[in-house]
Each structure stands twice: as structure tokens, then as C-alpha cells.
Write a protein that holds these residues in place. Structure first.
Motif, mmCIF file in Angstrom:
data_model
loop_
_atom_site.group_PDB
_atom_site.id
_atom_site.type_symbol
_atom_site.label_atom_id
_atom_site.label_comp_id
_atom_site.label_asym_id
_atom_site.label_seq_id
_atom_site.Cartn_x
_atom_site.Cartn_y
_atom_site.Cartn_z
ATOM 1 N N ASP A 252 -36.421 64.940 30.088
ATOM 2 C CA ASP A 252 -35.823 63.909 30.950
ATOM 3 C C ASP A 252 -36.740 62.712 31.210
ATOM 4 O O ASP A 252 -36.246 61.618 31.520
ATOM 5 C CB ASP A 252 -35.406 64.542 32.286
ATOM 6 C CG ASP A 252 -33.981 65.067 32.249
ATOM 7 O OD1 ASP A 252 -33.616 65.658 31.224
ATOM 8 O OD2 ASP A 252 -33.235 64.875 33.230
ATOM 9 N N TYR A 253 -38.023 62.926 31.109
ATOM 10 C CA TYR A 253 -38.976 61.822 31.245
ATOM 11 C C TYR A 253 -39.507 61.391 29.877
ATOM 12 O O TYR A 253 -39.464 60.216 29.520
ATOM 13 C CB TYR A 253 -40.149 62.239 32.140
ATOM 14 C CG TYR A 253 -41.335 61.302 32.073
ATOM 15 C CD1 TYR A 253 -41.408 60.191 32.907
ATOM 16 C CD2 TYR A 253 -42.371 61.519 31.164
ATOM 17 C CE1 TYR A 253 -42.488 59.315 32.836
ATOM 18 C CE2 TYR A 253 -43.447 60.658 31.082
ATOM 19 C CZ TYR A 253 -43.503 59.556 31.923
ATOM 20 O OH TYR A 253 -44.561 58.692 31.842
ATOM 21 N N GLY A 254 -39.974 62.358 29.113
ATOM 22 C CA GLY A 254 -40.688 62.052 27.878
ATOM 23 C C GLY A 254 -39.868 61.341 26.820
ATOM 24 O O GLY A 254 -40.323 60.360 26.221
ATOM 25 N N ILE A 255 -38.640 61.811 26.588
ATOM 26 C CA ILE A 255 -37.834 61.205 25.530
ATOM 27 C C ILE A 255 -37.436 59.765 25.858
ATOM 28 O O ILE A 255 -37.626 58.861 25.032
ATOM 29 C CB ILE A 255 -36.600 62.071 25.204
ATOM 30 C CG1 ILE A 255 -37.048 63.429 24.627
ATOM 31 C CG2 ILE A 255 -35.676 61.359 24.213
ATOM 32 C CD1 ILE A 255 -35.917 64.415 24.384
ATOM 33 N N PRO A 256 -36.895 59.480 27.058
ATOM 34 C CA PRO A 256 -36.560 58.084 27.355
ATOM 35 C C PRO A 256 -37.762 57.142 27.316
ATOM 36 O O PRO A 256 -37.655 56.017 26.812
ATOM 37 C CB PRO A 256 -35.966 58.156 28.773
ATOM 38 C CG PRO A 256 -35.459 59.546 28.897
ATOM 39 C CD PRO A 256 -36.433 60.384 28.125
ATOM 40 N N ASP B 299 -39.512 45.560 18.706
ATOM 41 C CA ASP B 299 -38.849 44.320 19.137
ATOM 42 C C ASP B 299 -37.341 44.470 19.328
ATOM 43 O O ASP B 299 -36.567 43.553 19.015
ATOM 44 C CB ASP B 299 -39.129 43.183 18.148
ATOM 45 C CG ASP B 299 -40.607 42.824 18.086
ATOM 46 O OD1 ASP B 299 -41.259 42.794 19.149
ATOM 47 O OD2 ASP B 299 -41.114 42.603 16.970
ATOM 48 N N ILE B 300 -36.917 45.615 19.833
ATOM 49 C CA ILE B 300 -35.510 45.800 20.195
ATOM 50 C C ILE B 300 -35.321 45.203 21.591
ATOM 51 O O ILE B 300 -35.972 45.640 22.542
ATOM 52 C CB ILE B 300 -35.113 47.291 20.171
ATOM 53 C CG1 ILE B 300 -35.322 47.876 18.765
ATOM 54 C CG2 ILE B 300 -33.657 47.465 20.607
ATOM 55 C CD1 ILE B 300 -35.094 49.373 18.675
ATOM 56 N N PRO B 301 -34.444 44.224 21.750
ATOM 57 C CA PRO B 301 -34.388 43.481 23.015
ATOM 58 C C PRO B 301 -33.591 44.119 24.137
ATOM 59 O O PRO B 301 -33.670 43.679 25.287
ATOM 60 C CB PRO B 301 -33.731 42.160 22.596
ATOM 61 C CG PRO B 301 -32.844 42.543 21.452
ATOM 62 C CD PRO B 301 -33.584 43.633 20.709
ATOM 63 N N THR B 302 -32.800 45.158 23.826
ATOM 64 C CA THR B 302 -31.909 45.731 24.838
ATOM 65 C C THR B 302 -32.069 47.237 24.901
ATOM 66 O O THR B 302 -31.968 47.928 23.879
ATOM 67 C CB THR B 302 -30.440 45.377 24.528
ATOM 68 O OG1 THR B 302 -30.300 43.947 24.524
ATOM 69 C CG2 THR B 302 -29.500 45.971 25.564
ATOM 70 N N PHE B 303 -32.308 47.724 26.119
ATOM 71 C CA PHE B 303 -32.523 49.161 26.331
ATOM 72 C C PHE B 303 -31.731 49.593 27.559
ATOM 73 O O PHE B 303 -31.885 49.030 28.645
ATOM 74 C CB PHE B 303 -34.012 49.451 26.548
ATOM 75 C CG PHE B 303 -34.368 50.911 26.571
ATOM 76 C CD1 PHE B 303 -34.718 51.576 25.406
ATOM 77 C CD2 PHE B 303 -34.342 51.629 27.762
ATOM 78 C CE1 PHE B 303 -35.048 52.921 25.416
ATOM 79 C CE2 PHE B 303 -34.672 52.976 27.784
ATOM 80 C CZ PHE B 303 -35.034 53.626 26.610
ATOM 81 N N LEU B 304 -30.878 50.604 27.379
ATOM 82 C CA LEU B 304 -30.075 51.134 28.469
ATOM 83 C C LEU B 304 -30.315 52.629 28.600
ATOM 84 O O LEU B 304 -30.339 53.346 27.590
ATOM 85 C CB LEU B 304 -28.587 50.880 28.220
ATOM 86 C CG LEU B 304 -28.187 49.427 27.938
ATOM 87 C CD1 LEU B 304 -28.033 49.196 26.423
ATOM 88 C CD2 LEU B 304 -26.886 49.067 28.638
ATOM 89 N N VAL B 305 -30.494 53.103 29.815
ATOM 90 C CA VAL B 305 -30.794 54.516 30.020
ATOM 91 C C VAL B 305 -30.060 55.033 31.250
ATOM 92 O O VAL B 305 -29.928 54.334 32.259
ATOM 93 C CB VAL B 305 -32.317 54.747 30.151
ATOM 94 C CG1 VAL B 305 -32.911 53.989 31.326
ATOM 95 C CG2 VAL B 305 -32.639 56.234 30.254
ATOM 96 N N ILE B 306 -29.569 56.267 31.150
ATOM 97 C CA ILE B 306 -28.908 56.919 32.279
ATOM 98 C C ILE B 306 -29.943 57.683 33.091
ATOM 99 O O ILE B 306 -30.656 58.533 32.555
ATOM 100 C CB ILE B 306 -27.804 57.877 31.803
ATOM 101 C CG1 ILE B 306 -26.733 57.105 31.025
ATOM 102 C CG2 ILE B 306 -27.174 58.600 32.996
ATOM 103 C CD1 ILE B 306 -25.675 57.990 30.397
#
Length: 221
Positions: free
Chosen positions: A89-93, A104-111
Motif C-alpha cells: 500500500d505504500y511501496g508500490i504507489p 517524465d510522465i506528467p500525470t499521476f493519479l492514486v487511490i
């Protein structure tokens, strides 16, 4: 458009719904799934990378795209070992956010979760808050952290206590008004829709979104 989306957690409830939305969305020509097991019956626009997500760095050269959707999450019942729980839950995100920044991926969304709090006495809430903090530390151009309440939807796995909790919350729904709206059950469908909306309406911001605001974003579509 010919965008490439990356999903972690596509085999879960919200991730699975999001995957189908991305498949149906003509803006996306490629969808990359990073997971430990293969999902059968997917169209050619979906590319699957199978391996141990606790060692996400092994996928560095393939972790290229326009957006990352991180829907990873486990439960105390499924993962009673706290060390392993935190690695998931911490390490992977956080690893995913680091790779996104590096590539250089400009968009990151996480639950995340509604109760995320770094000073909480509850291990689950602390872990989610630490994850949020370290994801934000990467400084990705467009970062959205979603904090849903109890997530409703049909799961393949039996989670008896969660089902009971959802039943109780459904009874209490009429009483959740005003500032209590954020405690209402939110469907996985709404979370997936809100993530898709956020990814395609970026404004160079880092935002933390409460459950009732997730619902508002979903209803805008």
C-alpha cells in the motif's frame, strides 16, 4: 489523441472498471497493465507486463506513458503481515511515482483512503498518509490523490466484514448531510470516472480530493 495510460491494480474492483473505460475511450491507443497475473480476453490496445510489483523498478524501460493510474490496495485480512502490507500500500504507489517522475510522465493519479493521517494511531491510516506524502514529494506535474469513503461495488472475492459495513452505511446514508457527505458510500464506478476526468482536465496542480468531491467530479461527465 493517441495517449498511453498505465494502470496498476487493474484486477481489482476500481482498477477493472477503469480499465474498461480506457478501452472504450478513443483518446487512448495504448493501455499498459503492470501486474502479477495476466488478465485474459483483452483487446490488442492493452499490453500486459507481468512480474513482481514489489520490484517495480524491473519495468523501468517499459514504464512510459502519458498517465499513471495507481489503484493498488490490499486489506488487513488479505495481508495480515504489516511489513508486507506496507510494501504493497505504500511501496508500490511510491515506486510508481518515482518511475513516473524519472520517465517524465506528467500525470499521476492514486487511490488513497478517507482516513489518511500521518499521526493516526491506526496503522492503515498512517500508511496511506505516508504514501500520499512521498508521492507528492516526487513533484509530478499533475498529481491527484483520491480519498474515497467506503467503496461499494460487486467484488469477486468474499469480504464479509466489508459487506456488513456497507449494509450499515447504506442504512445511515440519509443522515450523512452537509459536512458528513464525505462519509457516504462511493461506488467504484464513480472513482474510476473521476480519475478519468482528472487525467483529461489537468491544470498543473497537486490535489487531494475528498470522497464527496470525487462524486462531484464523476457526475460532471
Amino acid at each position: 489523441m493517441n495517449k498511453t495510460a498505465i494502470i496498476l491494480g487493474a484486477s481489482g474492483l476500481t482498477g477493472g472498471i477503469l480499465l474498461q473505460k480506457l478501452i472504450d475511450d478513443s483518446r487512448y491507443s495504448t493501455i499498459k497493465l503492470f501486474s502479477r497475473s495476466r488478465i485474459e480476453g483483452l483487446p490488442n490496445k492493452v499490453i500486459q507486463f507481468i512480474g513482481n510489483l514489489l520490484e517495480l523498478e524491473q519495468f523501468r524501460k517499459d514504464f512510459i506513458g502519458d498517465e499513471v493510474y495507481c489503484c493498488i490496495g490490499t486489506t488487513a485480512k488479505k495481508t495480515p503481515d504489516k511489513n508486507l502490507y506496507k510494501k504493497i500500500d505504500y511501496g508500490i504507489p511510491v515506486s510508481a511515482a518515482k518511475l513516473a517522475k524519472e520517465n517524465d510522465i506528467p500525470t499521476f493519479l492514486v487511490i488513497s483512503a478517507m482516513g489518511a493521517n500521518r499521526t493516526s494511531s491506526i496503522f492503515y491510516n498512517r500508511t496511506k498518509a505516508e504514501m500520499e506524502h512521498d508521492v507528492l514529494q516526487q513533484g509530478i506535474e499533475n498529481t491527484s490523490i483520491l480519498r474515497p469513503s467506503l467503496i461499494g461495488g460487486e467484488r469477486n472475492e468474499g469480504r464479509v466484514l466489508e459487506k456488513i459495513g456497507i449494509m450499515v452505511f447504506k442504512i445511515l446514508q440519509p443522515f450523512f448531510i452537509g459536512p458528513l457527505k464525505k462519509y457516504r458510500i462511493i461506488n467504484a464506478e464513480s472513482i474510476a470516472q473521476a480519475m478519468l476526468h482528472l487525467a483529461n482536465n489537468t491544470s498543473n496542480t497537486e490535489v487531494i480530493i475528498a470522497s464527496n468531491d470525487i462524486m462531484k467530479l464523476a457526475n460532471n461527465n
